[in-house]
Design a protein around this motif. Sequence first.
Motif, PDB file in Angstrom:
ATOM      1  N   CYS A   1     -66.221  10.693 -32.845  1.00  0.00           N
ATOM      2  CA  CYS A   1     -65.439  10.676 -34.105  1.00  0.00           C
ATOM      3  C   CYS A   1     -63.962  10.689 -33.599  1.00  0.00           C
TER       4      CYS A   1
ATOM      5  N   GLU B   1     -62.608   7.181 -41.944  1.00  0.00           N
ATOM      6  CA  GLU B   1     -63.040   7.427 -40.882  1.00  0.00           C
ATOM      7  C   GLU B   1     -62.822   6.284 -39.632  1.00  0.00           C
TER       8      GLU B   1
ATOM      9  N   TRP C   1     -64.670   5.476 -35.938  1.00  0.00           N
ATOM     10  CA  TRP C   1     -65.744   5.939 -34.783  1.00  0.00           C
ATOM     11  C   TRP C   1     -65.219   5.123 -33.287  1.00  0.00           C
TER      12      TRP C   1
ATOM     13  N   LEU D   1     -71.225   6.297 -34.663  1.00  0.00           N
ATOM     14  CA  LEU D   1     -71.478   6.090 -36.112  1.00  0.00           C
ATOM     15  C   LEU D   1     -72.813   6.569 -36.402  1.00  0.00           C
TER      16      LEU D   1
ATOM     17  N   HIS E   1     -73.631   9.989 -36.122  1.00  0.00           N
ATOM     18  CA  HIS E   1     -73.162  10.956 -37.268  1.00  0.00           C
ATOM     19  C   HIS E   1     -74.171  10.576 -38.451  1.00  0.00           C
TER      20      HIS E   1
END
Length: 95
Positions: free
Chosen positions: A36, A55, A57, A63, A66
């Motif tokens: 992240c 966001e 990544w 990702l 996540h």
Amino acid sequence: MALGIIATIEAQPDQIEFVEQTLKDVVPPSRQDEGCEYYTLTRDRENERVFVMVEQWRDREALDAHLASEHYKQMAMTLENRIAQMAVREYDVLT
């Protein structure tokens, strides 16, 4: 190449505060996810029902990890039937 995400979430009219708190709660653990690079929650200034998660990544693998995390799955399950709509766009980060 880094991957950018912009997720737009519109809360049901009677669920605004609940959706806001649920989205706020997922930010700290998401920022700790490996890969992240940026994760923040914003709200549309003209429509209080609309939240935008921005966001970044490291890559697709980060990702995907996540999205498989317990905190993300819990957030998605908690928001089910409390949002009117959600749109997620992916971007290649150029700078």
